[in-house]
Enzyme design. Structure first.
Site, PDB file in Angstrom:
ATOM      1  N   ASP A 199       0.851  -1.182   0.000  1.00 15.75           N
ATOM      2  CA  ASP A 199       0.000   0.000   0.000  1.00 15.75           C
ATOM      3  C   ASP A 199       0.890   1.236   0.000  1.00 15.75           C
ATOM      4  O   ASP A 199       2.121   1.128   0.028  1.00 15.75           O
ATOM      5  CB  ASP A 199      -0.956  -0.013   1.193  1.00 15.75           C
ATOM      6  CG  ASP A 199      -0.228  -0.095   2.531  1.00 15.75           C
ATOM      7  OD1 ASP A 199       1.012  -0.117   2.533  1.00 15.75           O
ATOM      8  OD2 ASP A 199      -0.894  -0.119   3.577  1.00 15.75           O
ATOM      9  N   ASP A 207      -2.034  -3.513   6.000  1.00 13.56           N
ATOM     10  CA  ASP A 207      -2.321  -3.461   7.435  1.00 13.56           C
ATOM     11  C   ASP A 207      -3.793  -3.262   7.763  1.00 13.56           C
ATOM     12  O   ASP A 207      -4.155  -3.118   8.928  1.00 13.56           O
ATOM     13  CB  ASP A 207      -1.502  -2.349   8.103  1.00 13.56           C
ATOM     14  CG  ASP A 207      -1.811  -0.974   7.524  1.00 13.56           C
ATOM     15  OD1 ASP A 207      -2.644  -0.881   6.590  1.00 13.56           O
ATOM     16  OD2 ASP A 207      -1.219   0.017   7.991  1.00 13.56           O
ATOM     17  N   ASP A 217      -7.082  -5.558   3.345  1.00 12.84           N
ATOM     18  CA  ASP A 217      -5.894  -6.215   2.812  1.00 12.84           C
ATOM     19  C   ASP A 217      -5.860  -7.703   3.146  1.00 12.84           C
ATOM     20  O   ASP A 217      -5.007  -8.437   2.638  1.00 12.84           O
ATOM     21  CB  ASP A 217      -4.618  -5.566   3.374  1.00 12.84           C
ATOM     22  CG  ASP A 217      -4.455  -4.118   2.951  1.00 12.84           C
ATOM     23  OD1 ASP A 217      -4.688  -3.839   1.761  1.00 12.84           O
ATOM     24  OD2 ASP A 217      -4.124  -3.277   3.799  1.00 12.84           O
ATOM     25  N   ASN A 272      38.412 -36.343  -0.025  1.00 14.50           N
ATOM     26  CA  ASN A 272      39.094 -37.151   0.997  1.00 14.50           C
ATOM     27  C   ASN A 272      38.732 -38.629   0.899  1.00 14.50           C
ATOM     28  O   ASN A 272      39.582 -39.508   1.035  1.00 14.50           O
ATOM     29  CB  ASN A 272      38.726 -36.634   2.396  1.00 14.50           C
ATOM     30  CG  ASN A 272      39.446 -35.349   2.734  1.00 14.50           C
ATOM     31  OD1 ASN A 272      40.484 -35.037   2.155  1.00 14.50           O
ATOM     32  ND2 ASN A 272      38.904 -34.587   3.672  1.00 14.50           N
ATOM     33  N   ASN A 311      35.790 -36.284  10.481  1.00 11.16           N
ATOM     34  CA  ASN A 311      34.479 -35.790  10.052  1.00 11.16           C
ATOM     35  C   ASN A 311      33.811 -34.978  11.154  1.00 11.16           C
ATOM     36  O   ASN A 311      33.189 -33.940  10.905  1.00 11.16           O
ATOM     37  CB  ASN A 311      33.598 -36.980   9.657  1.00 11.16           C
ATOM     38  CG  ASN A 311      32.327 -36.546   8.943  1.00 11.16           C
ATOM     39  OD1 ASN A 311      32.383 -35.775   7.997  1.00 11.16           O
ATOM     40  ND2 ASN A 311      31.190 -37.049   9.393  1.00 11.16           N
ATOM     41  N   ASP A 330      32.844 -31.045  10.802  1.00 12.29           N
ATOM     42  CA  ASP A 330      31.465 -30.568  10.977  1.00 12.29           C
ATOM     43  C   ASP A 330      31.382 -29.502  12.056  1.00 12.29           C
ATOM     44  O   ASP A 330      30.653 -28.514  11.929  1.00 12.29           O
ATOM     45  CB  ASP A 330      30.543 -31.740  11.329  1.00 12.29           C
ATOM     46  CG  ASP A 330      30.126 -32.532  10.098  1.00 12.29           C
ATOM     47  OD1 ASP A 330      30.232 -31.982   8.991  1.00 12.29           O
ATOM     48  OD2 ASP A 330      29.705 -33.689  10.241  1.00 12.29           O
TER      49      ASP A 330
END
Length: 894
Positions: free
Chosen positions: A342, A602, A606, A670, A695, A699
């Site tokens: 708007d 708002d 709407d 790897n 690993n 991670d």
């Protein structure tokens, strides 16, 4: 007199409610009687008692269950198989390795559990902040309650844009229409009445009922709740779908990516097992090694990284005054490429001020203001002061002065409220002493002038000049009526005499120009849907530098068929004097073009468009209906705040993709190196426990990625999963990692004459160092640190994990893990290898990214299943919901 058995039967019916098809076949009075209620509703005590009996009016539970999160961590078939094999190894004599593998597995699962559980707690906290309210009568008094607190027998009021909070038997309707597409798939709204229907009528034809989860498309109504929660038609369907929402584009990408990894893991593990068996190595040892490699190639923390990214994104958005109702809304925000907004309060300050009254036909300015005041819709506050129901009327009353006091001399007899088709309001007014009565009309100039007997050319010229100056204008007209009149209707709004114009100002917002620029940089097209005049809206756009593709009015849109409407929707920028239905139609038309639509509004008018949009956005100062319909609530009505939200959504996706790209390329490299080395060495190149530890450390180093900085070009348009791109990336950069692994193998064997322990230790450190340091190169297409700085948290995390990884080889646990001390010369070699690796990666990036940044077209919009889940979020609770049990009388479908 009602017997004890009858009282018990009535109490049971009142507690559990009625099936909607049964209630539709009964008169309203009988329905109220069966539910133990009345037209004035239940008492607060009775409602509380029933709530204890029937439970919350909800179809979703957002309770966080630790065991469910843990179960998801343990669901990996590879992890389970590795654990079983480790147990077998333990009982076959290889106890130390099995214990180490078990400890690392527990640590890996624990890390994933901790992060995902924390993210789910953040999600639950987000849900607990969201309230969806509805207006109910409790002992005749209207009050707002949370929809989850509704019980059978409650009397509910419905207005435009409301989500119907339960299955209702309607008792009063005024032009009520409901959008039932979420249930029936029909796009046309269903007209409602209070009529009884024959028994056995199909659910879709129950015109005297309103269904839970549908939308009030027009009019108003009142109804008594007959079914709640899973006993309602919508609740039964939503509960039948399960708690888990349908996959988003993002989640579908994750699933496709997982399939890709599984294919790679199966190939590698099969090849490794076969090679090791051909080399006459022990079966259990070979299997443990192969499974460790399969686990190593799988980015186990991906779900945790995604959840953490979304949860941290919601916290950052909250700090920037953007509240999201569901975490998936962050993804949706990032996808937005058209924003319909708007004008008032977003492009303008929203501080509407009365400027002047322009009288016509010899009337005075005071007379024009007086007529404008008489036609305002006001309420009397606690202090006796008049409170206007909209911003322009408020500004008019605040500037009225002595003219405002003259209003008290007149008596308002009747009125016709404002609606979006007439775009005007009327009042039947009695003069002082009730000697005469007249109708005064106030509204949009185009509408009022069309109802006047004659509007002079001078009046129209004056109006055009006011619009050209960017003023908001309200026309005032009147006509005399018979003194005996006591009622007025819309049919009386004709043959009017124009009194004059009321002129208001709403200046463009200074910050809006910069905000529009930011949205343009994000690749978002802004369109304006306003109830104001098109000239005024065009002028505001011009002053703020928003390039307009033209304007169109609601009257013009009403004459277009669907194809023409879509063409205009695509081309035009300003949509003026549009109705709530036209706003929703505009969103649908653009969504049909494959665009992702955000709608910012708002007001009550709407709400329809907010429900239809991919992302409905409202503001904290908006109406309850608008905030209920929205997915995102802005604490400030500022497009700059919205740009922050879109940026955060795209940042979340970009950082998740960084983890995916780095994990696939480095893990693949790897594991490929391990597979190749195992084929030529007389010993395993790395023990299963060492692979898992590598690993786990890697991670852990990536947990800071969700908060990493993102390059501006990554934010200029929505990004989507591209599995083909991820596969190319893995196959291009993975072998580069393997190349340096092979160099390391040669140096360890040829220079350091390494035995199994030294070889494994050296490769463990080199592999970990290159794997986690490469994050700084892979995270950006630019030159790292010079043209793209990583976040401080990422730098610290990587440094700490690398120190821990090297420190493990010197720790008291080194022997248990199969490590030995590395000579100083190795670390000098490691520095040279890392520098060479990073330089080579930079050259490889230039080659790989030689083509410009490629954006996939948006995927097809989400369908009915997604809308069902999205609407179901409206009815969520922290309480436990019992399993779904269909009650007798529940229909089979709609």
């Amino acid at each position: 007199m009602i017997g004890k058995g009858a009282q018990q039967e009535q109490h049971t019916a009142g507690s559990s409610g009625l099936a909607i098809c049964d209630a539709a076949a009964l008169p309203v009075d009988e329905v109220l009687a069966r539910l133990g209620s009345s037209s004035s509703g239940l008492s607060a005590a009775a409602a509380a008692e029933r709530l204890e009996t029937v439970g919350p009016n909800a179809v979703r539970s957002y309770r966080v269950r630790a065991w469910a999160v843990l179960a998801r961590q343990l669901r990996s078939a590879l992890l389970l198989l590795l654990a079983v094999t480790a147990v077998a190894s333990f009982f076959l004599g290889n106890r130390s390795d099995a214990v180490v593998i078990g400890i690392i597995l527990v640590a890996s699962v624990g890390l994933g559990f901790f992060n995902e559980y924390r993210a789910e707690r953040a999600t639950a906290a987000l849900h607990s902040q969201v309230r969806h309210n509805t207006v109910v009568l409790r002992e005749g008094e209207a009050t707002r309650v949370d929809v989850t607190e509704l019980v059978p027998g409650d009397v509910v009021r419905l207005v435009l844009g409301d989500v119907v909070p339960a299955d209702l038997r309607l008792s009063e309707v005024v032009d009520l229409e409901c959008d039932e597409s979420v249930l029936t798939g029909e796009s046309e709204p269903a007209e409602k009445n209070t009529d009884v229907v024959p028994e056995g009528t199909a659910t879709a034809d129950l015109t005297g009922c309103a269904f839970m989860g549908t939308i009030v498309h027009a009019g108003t109504g009142t109804g008594v709740v007959v079914s709640t929660g899973a006993n309602a038609e919508f609740g039964r369907i939503a509960r039948g779908l399960g708690d888990r929402e349908p996959e988003t584009d993002f989640q579908r990408g994750l699933r496709s990516f997982s399939v890709l990894l599984l294919q790679v893991a199966l190939v590698l593990t099969s090849m490794i097992v076969v090679i090791n068996l051909l080399l006459d190595r022990p079966l259990i040892e070979s299997l443990l090694f192969a499974l460790a490699i399969a686990v190593g190639i799988t980015p186990q923390l991906l779900p945790a990284v995604v959840s953490t990214a979304l949860a941290s994104g919601s916290r950052r958005l909250a700090a920037r005054k953007v509240l999201v109702k569901r975490l998936v809304c962050i993804e949706d925000l990032g996808d937005v490429d058209i924003l319909i907004t708007d004008k008032t309060g977003t492009l303008t300050t929203g501080r509407i001020a009365f400027v002047e009254a322009v009288p016509l036909d010899g009337e005075s300015a005071e007379h024009t203001v007086l007529h404008g005041l008489l036609a305002t819709e006001t309420e009397v506050g606690g202090s006796g002061k008049r409170i206007a129901t909209n911003a322009m009327d408020t500004a008019l009353w605040e500037s009225a002065g002595e003219t405002g006091r003259q209003v008290e001399r007149y008596r308002r007899v009747d009125g016709v409220p404002f609606d979006h088709s007439r775009r005007m309001t009327s009042a039947l007014v009695a003069t002082p002493g009730d000697d005469a009565k007249f109708l005064v009309v106030k509204g949009a100039p185009e509408s009022v002038l069309g109802r006047c007997v004659e509007a002079s050319a001078a009046a129209r010229e004056t109006l055009a000049q006011l619009f050209d100056r960017g003023r908001r204008v309200v026309a005032v007209a009147a006509k005399d009526l018979d003194a005996a009149r006591t009622r007025a209707g819309a049919d009386d709004e004709r043959d009017l005499h124009l009194t004059g114009f009321l002129v208001f100002s709403d200046e463009p917002k200074e910050s809006a120009r910069q905000s529009l620029g930011r949205l343009a940089e994000l690749g978002i097209t802004v369109k304006v849907a306003t109830g104001d005049n098109s000239q005024v809206a065009e002028r505001v756009c011009t002053e703020l530098g928003l390039t307009s593709g033209g304007s169109v009015t609601g009257t013009e849109l009403a004459r277009l068929d669907d194809e023409q409407f879509t063409e205009v929707a695509r081309r035009a920028t300003v949509f003026a004097r549009v109705s709530p239905e036209q706003k929703a139609r505009l969103v649908r038309a653009l969504r049909g073009e494959g665009r992702s639509i955000g709608f910012l509004g708002d007001g009550v008018n709407d709400a329809l468009a907010l429900h239809v949009a991919d992302v409905g956005i409202s503001v904290d100062s908006g109406t309850d209906v608008a905030k209920d319909a929205a997915d995102v609530v802005l604490l400030e009505k500022d497009l700059g705040v919205l740009a922050d939200g879109v940026t955060e959504g795209r940042r979340t996706f970009a950082n998740t993709i960084k983890y995916v790209l780095m994990s696939t390329s480095s893990n693949f490299g790897n594991m490929f190196s391990a597979a190749a080395a195992s084929a030529v060495l007389t010993f395993l190149p790395m023990l299963p426990s060492q692979i898992l530890l590598n690993n786990l450390l890697y991670d852990s180093s990536q947990l800071a990625l969700p908060g990493d900085r993102v390059d501006p070009e990554e934010l200029r348009a929505p990004s989507h999963w591209d599995i083909a791109f991820i596969r190319r990336f893995m196959l291009f950069f993975g072998p580069l990692s393997s190349l340096f692994d092979f160099v390391t193998f040669g140096l360890m064997l040829g220079v350091f004459h390494a035995g199994p322990e030294l070889f494994r230790t050296g490769w463990f450190v080199e592999s970990l160092a290159t794997q986690i340091l490469i994050v700084f190169a892979i995270r950006t297409r630019r030159t790292p640190f010079i043209r793209s700085r990583p976040s401080r948290a990422l730098i610290v995390t990587v440094a700490v994990v690398l120190a821990v990884g090297i420190g493990v080889t010197f720790s008291p646990f080194a022997d248990d893990l199969g490590f030995t001390r590395l000579p100083l010369g190795f670390f000098l070699m490691l520095v040279v290898l890392i520098v060479a690796y990073l330089v080579l990666i930079e050259f490889a990036k230039r080659l790989f990214y030689a083509e410009p940044l490629h954006r996939l077209p948006p995927s097809p919009r989400r369908g009915r299943r997604h809308r069902l889940h999205r609407r179901a979020a409206h009815f969520s609770t922290a309480a436990h919901l019992p399993p779904l049990v269909l009650r007798r009388g529940s229909s089979a479908g709609t």
